[in-house]
Scaffold this motif. Sequence first.
Motif, PDB file in Angstrom:
ATOM      1  N   GLU A 169      43.315  88.887  23.229  1.00 22.27           N
ATOM      2  CA  GLU A 169      42.028  88.487  22.654  1.00 22.27           C
ATOM      3  C   GLU A 169      42.087  87.022  22.217  1.00 22.27           C
ATOM      4  OE1 GLU A 169      39.210  90.384  22.429  1.00 22.27           O
ATOM      5  OE2 GLU A 169      40.340  91.871  23.561  1.00 22.27           O
ATOM      6  N   VAL A 170      40.996  86.314  22.401  1.00 25.46           N
ATOM      7  CA  VAL A 170      40.896  84.926  21.961  1.00 25.46           C
ATOM      8  C   VAL A 170      39.644  84.803  21.106  1.00 25.46           C
ATOM      9  CG1 VAL A 170      40.642  82.526  22.675  1.00 25.46           C
ATOM     10  CG2 VAL A 170      42.043  84.079  24.037  1.00 25.46           C
ATOM     11  N   PHE A 171      39.822  84.458  19.833  1.00 29.39           N
ATOM     12  CA  PHE A 171      38.689  84.263  18.939  1.00 29.39           C
ATOM     13  C   PHE A 171      39.115  83.306  17.831  1.00 29.39           C
ATOM     14  CE2 PHE A 171      40.845  88.217  17.850  1.00 29.39           C
ATOM     15  CZ  PHE A 171      41.178  88.022  16.516  1.00 29.39           C
ATOM     16  N   PRO A 172      38.156  82.585  17.248  1.00 31.26           N
ATOM     17  CA  PRO A 172      38.524  81.645  16.186  1.00 31.26           C
ATOM     18  C   PRO A 172      38.942  82.388  14.919  1.00 31.26           C
ATOM     19  CG  PRO A 172      36.146  81.660  16.491  1.00 31.26           C
ATOM     20  CD  PRO A 172      36.732  82.530  17.561  1.00 31.26           C
ATOM     21  N   THR A 173      39.976  81.878  14.270  1.00 35.90           N
ATOM     22  CA  THR A 173      40.413  82.427  12.989  1.00 35.90           C
ATOM     23  C   THR A 173      40.095  81.466  11.847  1.00 35.90           C
ATOM     24  OG1 THR A 173      42.621  81.514  13.280  1.00 35.90           O
ATOM     25  CG2 THR A 173      42.254  83.789  14.025  1.00 35.90           C
ATOM     26  N   ALA A 174      39.751  80.226  12.189  1.00 31.60           N
ATOM     27  CA  ALA A 174      39.362  79.233  11.180  1.00 31.60           C
ATOM     28  C   ALA A 174      38.581  78.123  11.862  1.00 31.60           C
ATOM     29  CB  ALA A 174      40.582  78.662  10.476  1.00 31.60           C
ATOM     30  N   VAL A 175      37.619  77.558  11.133  1.00 32.04           N
ATOM     31  CA  VAL A 175      36.811  76.439  11.605  1.00 32.04           C
ATOM     32  C   VAL A 175      36.936  75.350  10.554  1.00 32.04           C
ATOM     33  CG1 VAL A 175      34.489  75.695  12.260  1.00 32.04           C
ATOM     34  CG2 VAL A 175      35.225  78.034  12.748  1.00 32.04           C
ATOM     35  N   SER A 176      37.124  74.098  10.978  1.00 29.13           N
ATOM     36  CA  SER A 176      37.405  73.016  10.022  1.00 29.13           C
ATOM     37  C   SER A 176      36.225  72.686   9.103  1.00 29.13           C
ATOM     38  CB  SER A 176      37.856  71.756  10.760  1.00 29.13           C
ATOM     39  OG  SER A 176      36.778  71.206  11.495  1.00 29.13           O
ATOM     40  N   GLY A 177      34.996  72.865   9.567  1.00 28.60           N
ATOM     41  CA  GLY A 177      33.835  72.554   8.733  1.00 28.60           C
ATOM     42  C   GLY A 177      33.449  71.091   8.743  1.00 28.60           C
ATOM     43  N   ASN A 178      33.859  70.353   9.771  1.00 28.95           N
ATOM     44  CA  ASN A 178      33.562  68.912   9.867  1.00 28.95           C
ATOM     45  C   ASN A 178      32.400  68.602  10.787  1.00 28.95           C
ATOM     46  OD1 ASN A 178      35.692  68.137   8.174  1.00 28.95           O
ATOM     47  ND2 ASN A 178      37.146  68.353   9.859  1.00 28.95           N
ATOM     48  N   TRP A 179      31.588  69.595  11.105  1.00 29.33           N
ATOM     49  CA  TRP A 179      30.515  69.402  12.067  1.00 29.33           C
ATOM     50  C   TRP A 179      29.596  68.249  11.687  1.00 29.33           C
ATOM     51  CZ3 TRP A 179      25.124  70.330  11.707  1.00 29.33           C
ATOM     52  CH2 TRP A 179      24.449  70.227  12.912  1.00 29.33           C
ATOM     53  N   GLY A 180      29.329  68.046  10.398  1.00 27.78           N
ATOM     54  CA  GLY A 180      28.449  66.969   9.947  1.00 27.78           C
ATOM     55  C   GLY A 180      28.951  65.591  10.334  1.00 27.78           C
ATOM     56  N   SER A 181      30.250  65.443  10.589  1.00 30.50           N
ATOM     57  CA  SER A 181      30.820  64.154  10.987  1.00 30.50           C
ATOM     58  C   SER A 181      30.736  63.944  12.493  1.00 30.50           C
ATOM     59  CB  SER A 181      32.288  64.073  10.545  1.00 30.50           C
ATOM     60  OG  SER A 181      33.068  64.972  11.302  1.00 30.50           O
ATOM     61  N   GLY A 182      30.269  64.971  13.218  1.00 33.43           N
ATOM     62  CA  GLY A 182      30.184  64.866  14.664  1.00 33.43           C
ATOM     63  C   GLY A 182      31.407  65.415  15.376  1.00 33.43           C
ATOM     64  N   TYR A 183      32.344  65.967  14.618  1.00 30.98           N
ATOM     65  CA  TYR A 183      33.579  66.497  15.198  1.00 30.98           C
ATOM     66  C   TYR A 183      33.885  67.838  14.551  1.00 30.98           C
ATOM     67  CZ  TYR A 183      38.582  66.946  16.077  1.00 30.98           C
ATOM     68  OH  TYR A 183      39.798  67.409  16.426  1.00 30.98           O
ATOM     69  N   GLU A 184      34.187  68.824  15.343  1.00 32.83           N
ATOM     70  CA  GLU A 184      34.532  70.143  14.804  1.00 32.83           C
ATOM     71  C   GLU A 184      35.814  70.627  15.477  1.00 32.83           C
ATOM     72  OE1 GLU A 184      34.512  72.053  12.270  1.00 32.83           O
ATOM     73  OE2 GLU A 184      32.415  72.634  12.314  1.00 32.83           O
ATOM     74  N   SER A 185      36.642  71.335  14.760  1.00 30.42           N
ATOM     75  CA  SER A 185      37.865  71.870  15.348  1.00 30.42           C
ATOM     76  C   SER A 185      38.043  73.327  14.920  1.00 30.42           C
ATOM     77  CB  SER A 185      39.079  71.039  14.940  1.00 30.42           C
ATOM     78  OG  SER A 185      39.253  71.075  13.543  1.00 30.42           O
ATOM     79  N   PHE A 186      38.805  74.056  15.720  1.00 34.64           N
ATOM     80  CA  PHE A 186      38.995  75.486  15.519  1.00 34.64           C
ATOM     81  C   PHE A 186      40.467  75.833  15.594  1.00 34.64           C
ATOM     82  CE2 PHE A 186      34.980  74.717  17.584  1.00 34.64           C
ATOM     83  CZ  PHE A 186      34.086  75.518  16.907  1.00 34.64           C
ATOM     84  N   LEU A 187      40.862  76.878  14.898  1.00 31.72           N
ATOM     85  CA  LEU A 187      42.154  77.520  15.098  1.00 31.72           C
ATOM     86  C   LEU A 187      41.854  78.860  15.748  1.00 31.72           C
ATOM     87  CD1 LEU A 187      44.024  76.929  11.726  1.00 31.72           C
ATOM     88  CD2 LEU A 187      44.413  75.782  13.905  1.00 31.72           C
ATOM     89  N   TYR A 188      42.603  79.172  16.790  1.00 29.98           N
ATOM     90  CA  TYR A 188      42.379  80.424  17.510  1.00 29.98           C
ATOM     91  C   TYR A 188      43.551  81.383  17.298  1.00 29.98           C
ATOM     92  CZ  TYR A 188      38.375  78.441  19.870  1.00 29.98           C
ATOM     93  OH  TYR A 188      37.157  77.903  20.130  1.00 29.98           O
ATOM     94  N   THR A 189      43.330  82.644  17.664  1.00 36.29           N
ATOM     95  CA  THR A 189      44.384  83.648  17.556  1.00 36.29           C
ATOM     96  C   THR A 189      45.608  83.202  18.334  1.00 36.29           C
ATOM     97  OG1 THR A 189      43.372  84.732  19.450  1.00 36.29           O
ATOM     98  CG2 THR A 189      42.940  85.699  17.302  1.00 36.29           C
ATOM     99  N   PRO A 190      46.784  83.571  17.850  1.00 37.17           N
ATOM    100  CA  PRO A 190      47.982  83.295  18.651  1.00 37.17           C
ATOM    101  C   PRO A 190      47.895  84.063  19.966  1.00 37.17           C
ATOM    102  CG  PRO A 190      48.591  83.889  16.409  1.00 37.17           C
ATOM    103  CD  PRO A 190      47.119  84.158  16.556  1.00 37.17           C
ATOM    104  N   PRO A 191      48.517  83.562  21.014  1.00 32.78           N
ATOM    105  CA  PRO A 191      48.491  84.284  22.287  1.00 32.78           C
ATOM    106  C   PRO A 191      49.311  85.565  22.180  1.00 32.78           C
ATOM    107  CG  PRO A 191      50.061  82.485  22.374  1.00 32.78           C
ATOM    108  CD  PRO A 191      49.331  82.355  21.062  1.00 32.78           C
ATOM    109  N   SER A 208      26.347  74.934   9.819  1.00 30.92           N
ATOM    110  CA  SER A 208      26.871  74.387  11.063  1.00 30.92           C
ATOM    111  C   SER A 208      26.573  75.384  12.166  1.00 30.92           C
ATOM    112  CB  SER A 208      28.386  74.180  10.929  1.00 30.92           C
ATOM    113  OG  SER A 208      29.009  74.149  12.187  1.00 30.92           O
ATOM    114  N   PRO A 209      26.369  74.901  13.394  1.00 31.90           N
ATOM    115  CA  PRO A 209      26.166  75.853  14.490  1.00 31.90           C
ATOM    116  C   PRO A 209      27.434  76.665  14.794  1.00 31.90           C
ATOM    117  CG  PRO A 209      26.060  73.584  15.291  1.00 31.90           C
ATOM    118  CD  PRO A 209      26.209  73.524  13.813  1.00 31.90           C
ATOM    119  N   TYR A 210      28.557  76.254  14.244  1.00 29.84           N
ATOM    120  CA  TYR A 210      29.827  76.942  14.484  1.00 29.84           C
ATOM    121  C   TYR A 210      30.306  77.699  13.249  1.00 29.84           C
ATOM    122  CZ  TYR A 210      29.654  73.512  18.181  1.00 29.84           C
ATOM    123  OH  TYR A 210      29.252  72.758  19.236  1.00 29.84           O
ATOM    124  N   ASN A 211      29.418  77.965  12.329  1.00 29.55           N
ATOM    125  CA  ASN A 211      29.799  78.508  11.035  1.00 29.55           C
ATOM    126  C   ASN A 211      30.068  80.007  11.028  1.00 29.55           C
ATOM    127  OD1 ASN A 211      30.384  77.999   8.328  1.00 29.55           O
ATOM    128  ND2 ASN A 211      28.378  78.685   7.688  1.00 29.55           N
TER     129      ASN A 211
END
Length: 153
Positions: free
Chosen positions: A118-140, A81-84
């Motif tokens: 700091e703001v950075f992804p801590t997890a990526v859902s891995g659904n990019w192949g379905s056309g939709y991707e989601s992320f979890l970011y660091t807590p504020p 995925s481009p977000y991997n």
Amino acid sequence: GYSYLNTELRSVDVPTNPSPLYQPTDPARLPRVGSDLPLTPHHRITATATYTLPLDSSIGRVSLGATWVHTSSQLAGLLASPYNVMPASNLLNLNLNWNAVAGTPVDLAAFVTNATREVFPTAVSGNWGSGYESFLYTPPRMYGLRLRYRFGN
């Protein structure tokens, strides 16, 4: 503290007789043998420093502390995925502790997590192949107080 991980995917099992509910994955997105395992950064460095103020014991014990954590970039999942790839990150947490406040069994603490926002992804859902991707970011940045009362000795 320092940790070093050198992980490697040794094989990939793809079902040959899948169930009717199985949705085949695009072969171009399958993980490559020899690639890193997800969520295993090669390097992680943690540094903690605490300074205790030289105060009379009748005042209590006052200390200041900081913890910094650096994590190198890492794979978010096995499928291409481009977000991997999650980028390298730095996190700073601060604390102030006052134990035995004025000789009492009361302890106070103040803390700040993610002090530098700091703001950075801590997890990526891995659904990019379905056309939709989601992320979890660091807590504020968060801050707060803790109060503890010690009963007995």
